[in-house]
Design a protein around this motif. Structure first.
Motif, PDB file in Angstrom:
ATOM      1  N   VAL A  49      -6.405 -14.126  10.163  1.00  0.00           N
ATOM      2  CA  VAL A  49      -6.319 -14.304  11.937  1.00  0.00           C
ATOM      3  C   VAL A  49      -7.204 -14.914  12.329  1.00  0.00           C
ATOM      4  O   VAL A  49      -8.362 -14.978  12.004  1.00  0.00           O
ATOM      5  CB  VAL A  49      -6.322 -12.769  12.354  1.00  0.00           C
ATOM      6  N   LEU A  72      -4.878  -3.218  -0.997  1.00  0.00           N
ATOM      7  CA  LEU A  72      -3.974  -2.433  -0.984  1.00  0.00           C
ATOM      8  C   LEU A  72      -2.970  -2.510   0.263  1.00  0.00           C
ATOM      9  O   LEU A  72      -1.967  -2.026   0.475  1.00  0.00           O
ATOM     10  CB  LEU A  72      -4.441  -1.014  -0.684  1.00  0.00           C
ATOM     11  N   ARG A  73      -3.701  -3.017   1.347  1.00  0.00           N
ATOM     12  CA  ARG A  73      -2.820  -3.256   2.725  1.00  0.00           C
ATOM     13  C   ARG A  73      -2.027  -4.559   2.412  1.00  0.00           C
ATOM     14  O   ARG A  73      -2.269  -5.375   1.500  1.00  0.00           O
ATOM     15  CB  ARG A  73      -4.088  -3.800   3.759  1.00  0.00           C
ATOM     16  N   VAL A  74      -0.963  -4.833   3.348  1.00  0.00           N
ATOM     17  CA  VAL A  74      -0.108  -6.062   3.147  1.00  0.00           C
ATOM     18  C   VAL A  74      -0.623  -7.260   3.331  1.00  0.00           C
ATOM     19  O   VAL A  74      -1.669  -7.187   4.581  1.00  0.00           O
ATOM     20  CB  VAL A  74       1.073  -5.733   4.065  1.00  0.00           C
ATOM     21  N   HIS A  82      -9.529  -1.755  -1.002  1.00  0.00           N
ATOM     22  CA  HIS A  82      -9.143  -1.431   0.219  1.00  0.00           C
ATOM     23  C   HIS A  82      -8.376  -2.675   0.768  1.00  0.00           C
ATOM     24  O   HIS A  82      -7.246  -2.196   1.492  1.00  0.00           O
ATOM     25  CB  HIS A  82     -10.381  -0.988   1.234  1.00  0.00           C
ATOM     26  N   GLU A  83      -8.829  -3.712   0.719  1.00  0.00           N
ATOM     27  CA  GLU A  83      -8.068  -4.849   1.379  1.00  0.00           C
ATOM     28  C   GLU A  83      -6.801  -5.048   0.662  1.00  0.00           C
ATOM     29  O   GLU A  83      -5.807  -5.528   1.094  1.00  0.00           O
ATOM     30  CB  GLU A  83      -9.080  -6.038   1.243  1.00  0.00           C
ATOM     31  N   ARG A 102      -1.580 -10.539   4.726  1.00  0.00           N
ATOM     32  CA  ARG A 102      -1.245 -11.458   6.025  1.00  0.00           C
ATOM     33  C   ARG A 102      -2.182 -12.656   6.028  1.00  0.00           C
ATOM     34  O   ARG A 102      -3.031 -12.588   5.607  1.00  0.00           O
ATOM     35  CB  ARG A 102      -1.677 -10.535   7.289  1.00  0.00           C
ATOM     36  N   PRO A 103      -1.466 -13.713   6.835  1.00  0.00           N
ATOM     37  CA  PRO A 103      -2.329 -14.916   6.850  1.00  0.00           C
ATOM     38  C   PRO A 103      -3.501 -14.664   7.630  1.00  0.00           C
ATOM     39  O   PRO A 103      -3.507 -13.773   8.337  1.00  0.00           O
ATOM     40  CB  PRO A 103      -1.334 -15.833   7.583  1.00  0.00           C
ATOM     41  N   ARG A 152     -14.055  -2.551  -1.282  1.00  0.00           N
ATOM     42  CA  ARG A 152     -13.531  -3.340  -0.492  1.00  0.00           C
ATOM     43  C   ARG A 152     -12.515  -4.124  -0.782  1.00  0.00           C
ATOM     44  O   ARG A 152     -11.295  -4.091  -0.074  1.00  0.00           O
ATOM     45  CB  ARG A 152     -14.693  -3.980   0.371  1.00  0.00           C
TER      46      ARG A 152
END
Lengths: 446, 584
Positions: B575, B568-570, B565-566, B572-573, B562
């Motif tokens: 949500v 590797l993603r850009v 996976h998290e 972001r603040p 996990r």
């Protein structure tokens, strides 16, 4: 033009130029989606006359188109604002138009045009949902761009389109097959492409996100079947272990990731696309010999997945919560949601009696393909993990003492619950009599 | 289309009637519990009558067959998917139906006033119906489907107390562990179906003798499809029968209502033994698998019996007793004595259901006997020393005397290969009976000792005579070439079983001595008995080992996947949650 393609287009025009009446828009879209699915089935059964867009006798495409009507029809469901309802209804019917064209058109040029139109419509749909904008768009740019380029390229290499001198030195068949496969595999749960497939933002509704991805998955299955497999080259079978391995990696990776995911909608999305990764090897290994098994798998994964998404959406709306830690003991207030979630979980996780189980066993039976039973065996750990995760999710949400952290929710209204339960009927039917579909649609053909 | 013969119609009705009762019970709104009871009991009784009629109408031992729907899974053309009524199916159906009827009758009072009595009865009837499909299935896919659906029904019953995590978490464990076993079981079935082209049992057994190419060849060692399938199916069965090291789900299920525990231990856990018998032709083709089953069964028998000795909770004692008995049964199957295992299964099913249903009374009585079972040995010796010594010696020596007689006569005294196993089983049961008589000193009156001895003698006699009858009844099953007494398995069986008996005897006495505050006859506490007690009390630390070597590594791997996976993603603040979040 064939009625299958024209019907959604008529629906688009009707909704676009008919004012803001929400009830009217819903009636038109419901009518179009129902009519399209009935016609898609009827097309193959020769109930409807042959048109110029008639596919070359492929029940597979007809059934995929009938299945596509369900997720696309759910994209605009539950939208209350008339403006947004109108734009979503128009876009979803436009997507159905492109999907129908792509699924049934025999010509590669037409198919490329419909596929491109479909990709742009999906991009527009994604932009129409509330989301942390940049992040949502990022997840779509690369796959859309890849598919947009690779599909025409594969057709050019295979000689279906005017040749491209730039690629003359490439081994034509393997390159064409590889590009065509990749063009559609980017929307399938296939390592490493499953990353964007399982992405769901925490804002907005969950159902449209799952529905769009399922629709793309179905379109990709159809695309692989119709445009990639005919380009298969002689030594392709040597690459099958790699294909199996990548698909299993997507399945196991998804299941492991979901195990630790604290947000319901994310966990569901990951689990759904982990489990549907079974479709890819099934399609490559047995798509031509046992299309019935693949079709059964398509229906049996899609309908419970959508049902799970809808129940979860209701749960989120009612409790204003998204995390497992905030839910507990909801069976007291939501007995109908409780039952639907459990049965959909069982159906989705390939418990016997549901279609997914029959599909897996049907695909694994072919003695001429030794890889099939190996695939069946290797896919079992992932299936078991998914079963465990879904049961654990249900237990965590609905059982135990009631958690004070959530609002006291209302249950799914009875008429809606019956409609949702109807999603499971085909899956149960296919689980008990999987041969019925075969005897109806494959009489005398593959 | 040919009309359905009356016997086939009856056969379909036997499993379908309880399922119909379940549907009625589930659909009734709360407040109609009496109607739900009437529907489930009525349909189970009708099903029982149907089974009786089937026995009466079926001529001789000729099996009755009924087709439910076409078989789309087999690649070789054959009969459709359906049910089969043969002696084995008949015996198992009667066991299931009689236990189900008894427990439903018991539940009428036990569950009255419970808010979810209708759901309980629905789940109970579902489990009964699916078990009946399991024992009458003539197709491997149908058999597996019933095997899995029994698990679904069991888990629904285990979560009867829905507001208690103590109920729901063990049900989740049961589901997960049994799904792992189910997956392995299905793999075995797929290997058989793939290799022989059919899932129909008759067709499969006929084609087993045909030579089949090895399915795996590695380092000069060939694995036949039957061998691989037997191994996988056997492994799946070990999980459902709670055999070491897959037993960890069973001791956690005690929070379920007593009737559920009774049915689970009498009918559902036994299902593994039934599958071993039903698929005995497959297992007899894979002797290595049988040896493995024997080893696991024997070890589980020792372990279950030993762990049972240190349990303070009555239901927990029964759980480990079930584990031990299942171990004996699997060991019997491992020796190829399938009819003996069936007889054992029936006896165990009836006794265990009775014990569970009576356990509530024992717990109730224990509340009024402050010191029971503690200090029992001392008081027992003081009060009825002579009576218990005679009875205990008789109980323990009877099987040994028979064995000696067997040796002196020079020819088998007991029928078939099951005779020797029967003797060992008798010896173990005798020892456990004597031991438990001591633990519950308030039961230890001369009258009760006589009754227990008489009952034991009766059971032993029934076993003795019954085994012969079973050998005849299940005749086709005994015609296959099972292991002979010259085999390695048999050579191994004697010392292992004797070691089991010795272990139970020694450990039992040690713990009795520990319980006794002022014993003059036995050694007092010592550090190693304390350690042994802890080891057994913790069930050989199976739970801790599973957490450390399976659960925690999987969760760590899951966290790692996990995070990758998290990450590797850009980034972001975060949500915010949905609008109107109560946390603000």
């Amino acid at each position: 033009m064939d009625v299958l393609v024209l019907l959604p287009l008529a629906g688009v025009l009707l909704v676009r130029f008919s004012g803001q009446n929400a009830g009217w828009m819903r009636k038109v879209s419901t009518g179009v989606f129902w009519a399209e699915s009935v016609l898609a089935v009827g097309e193959w059964s020769h109930l409807v006359g042959q048109g110029s867009f008639r596919s070359s006798g492929m029940a597979f495409s007809a059934l995929i188109l009938a299945a596509l009507c369900v997720p696309i029809g759910l994209i605009s469901r539950g939208e209350s604002s008339p403006d947004r309802l109108k734009s979503l209804t128009v876009l979803s019917m436009l997507m159905l138009f492109f999907s129908a064209g792509f699924t049934v058109s025999p010509s590669p040029i037409w198919s490329i045009m419909f596929w491109t139109g479909g990709l742009f419509t999906v991009t527009a749909l994604v932009g129409a949902f509330p989301c942390n904008g940049e992040e949502c768009r990022e997840t779509w740019r690369l796959p859309v761009l890849m598919s947009f380029i690779l599909f025409p390229l594969s057709q050019a290499l295979s000689g279906h389109l005017p040749g491209l001198p730039l690629f003359d030195r490439l081994p034509q068949s393997p390159a064409a097959f590889g590009f065509a496969s990749l063009a559609f595999l980017v929307f399938c749960p296939f390592f490493p492409f499953q990353r964007w497939l399982s992405f769901v933002p925490v804002s907005g509704k969950i159902v449209p996100w799952i529905a769009i991805r399922l629709a793309l998955l179905l379109l990709s299955v159809s695309g692989l079947f119709r445009w990639a497999f005919p380009l298969e080259f002689s030594s392709f079978s040597e690459g099958l272990p790699v294909l199996l391995g990548l698909s299993l990696m997507a399945q196991i990776q998804g299941a492991l990731q979901a195990l630790n995911e604290p947000v319901l909608r994310k966990r569901l999305s990951i689990v759904i696309f982990s489990q549907t990764s079974l479709l890819v090897p099934a399609l490559f290994l047995a798509g031509r010999t046992h299309p019935l098994g693949v079709v059964i798998l398509v229906f049996s994964f899609m309908l419970p997945a959508l049902l799970l998404a809808m129940v979860s959406g209701h749960l989120e709306d009612e409790t204003r919560r998204q995390r497992f830690r905030d839910w507990s003991g909801l069976y007291r207030f939501m007995p109908r949601a409780d039952r639907l979630f459990l049965i959909a979980s069982l159906g989705f996780s390939a418990v016997p009696g549901f279609g997914a189980f029959s599909g897996v066993v049907l695909i694994g039976k072919d003695p001429s393909l030794p890889s099939l039973w190996i695939w069946s065996l290797l896919s079992l750990p992932g299936i078991v993990l998914v079963q465990s995760i879904l049961w654990q999710s249900w237990e965590s949400i609905f059982l135990g003492p009631f958690s004070e952290r959530a609002l006291i929710p209302r249950d799914i209204p009875l008429p809606t619950a019956w409609k949702l339960a109807a999603f499971l009927l085909p899956v149960l039917f296919l689980g008990i009599w999987p041969g019925v579909l075969g005897s109806l649609f494959w009489k005398g053909s593959p | 289309m040919e009309p359905l013969p009356f016997s086939a119609f009856l056969l379909i009705g036997v499993p379908l009637l309880p399922l119909l009762g379940a549907a009625v019970a589930y659909s009734l709104p709360s407040g109609h519990e009496k109607l739900a009871f009437a529907s489930t009991r009525g349909t189970t009784f009708l099903s029982f009558l149907g089974a009786v009629f089937l026995v009466v109408f079926s001529s001789g031992n000729a099996p009755v067959r009924a087709v439910l729907f076409p078989d789309p899974f087999s690649s070789v053309p054959g009969p459709g998917m359906g049910l089969l009524w043969d002696p084995l199916a008949a015996i198992m159906s009667f066991l299931i139906l009689s236990v189900s009827l008894t427990i439903q009758t018991f539940s009428y009072r036990y569950m009255s006033g419970e808010p979810r009595a209708g759901a309980f009865l629905g789940g109970f009837s579902l489990a009964t119906g699916f078990l009946l499909i399991l024992v009458t299935a003539r197709n491997l896919v149908l058999l597996y489907a019933a095997w899995e659906l029994v698990l679904v029904a069991l888990c629904l019953l285990l979560i009867h107390h829905r507001d208690r995590r103590e109920s729901s978490r063990p049900a989740t464990r049961t589901w997960v562990m049994n799904q792992v076993g189910g997956g392995i079981f299905l793999s075995g079935i797929l290997v058989l179906g793939h290799s022989f082209g059919t899932f129909d049992l008759d067709g499969l057994f006929l084609s087993l003798h045909q030579s089949s190419d090895p399915i795996i060849s590695w380092a000069g060692y060939d694995v036949s499809p039957v061998g691989l399938a037997g191994f996988l199916i056997g492994l799946g069965i070990l999980v459902r029968s709670a055999q070491f090291p897959f037993h960890l789900w069973l001791p956690l299920t005690l929070d379920a209502p007593t009737p559920v525990s009774g049915f689970m231990h009498a009918g559902i856990v036994n299902a593994g033994g039934f599958i071993l018998n039903r698929l005995s032709p497959v297992f007899l083709q894979s002797p290595n698998v049988l040896h493995g089953l024997f080893l696991v069964g024997a070890f589980t028998a020792v372990m279950g019996s030993a762990v049972m000795l240190v349990q303070a909770n009555v239901k927990q004692t029964l759980v480990f007793s079930t584990m031990g008995q299942m171990g004996y049964m699997i060991a019997e199957c491992g020796l190829g004595v399938f009819p003996a295992a069936i007889f054992h299964m029936i006896a165990h099913g009836i006794f265990k259901a009775t014990l569970f249903l009576g356990s509530g009374g024992v717990i109730h009585a224990a509340r009024f006997h402050e010191h029971s079972p503690k200090g029992s040995l001392f008081r027992a010796f003081r009060r009825h020393r002579i009576a218990w010594i005679i009875a205990g010696t008789l109980l323990i020596s009877l099987p040994i005397l028979l064995l000696l007689l067997d040796a002196f006569r020079g020819k088998p005294f007991l029928p078939g290969r099951g005779g020797v196993i029967l003797l060992f089983f008798g010896l173990a049961t005798a020892m456990q009976t004597v031991f438990n008589l001591f633990r519950f000193s308030h039961l230890l009156t001369p009258r009760s000792v006589v009754i227990f001895t008489a009952v034991f003698g009766l059971i032993f006699g029934l076993y003795w005579g019954g085994l012969h009858w079973f050998d005849q009844l299940l005749e086709p099953m005994t015609h296959f070439s099972a292991m002979s007494t010259k085999d390695h398995g048999w050579a191994f069986f004697y010392p292992v079983t004797l070691a089991t008996m010795g272990f139970i005897l020694v450990v039992g006495w040690i713990f009795l001595a520990r319980e006794s505050p002022v014993s003059r006859f036995l050694p007092s506490r010592s550090p190693w008995t304390d350690r042994l007690h802890d080891l057994l009390d913790q069930g050989l630390f199976g739970e801790s080992l599973m957490r450390r070597f399976i659960v925690h590594p999987i969760m760590r791997l899951s966290g790692l996947v996990r995070r990758i996976h998290e990450r590797l993603r850009v980034e972001r603040p975060p949500v915010p949650d949905l609008e109107g979040d109560l946390d603000g």
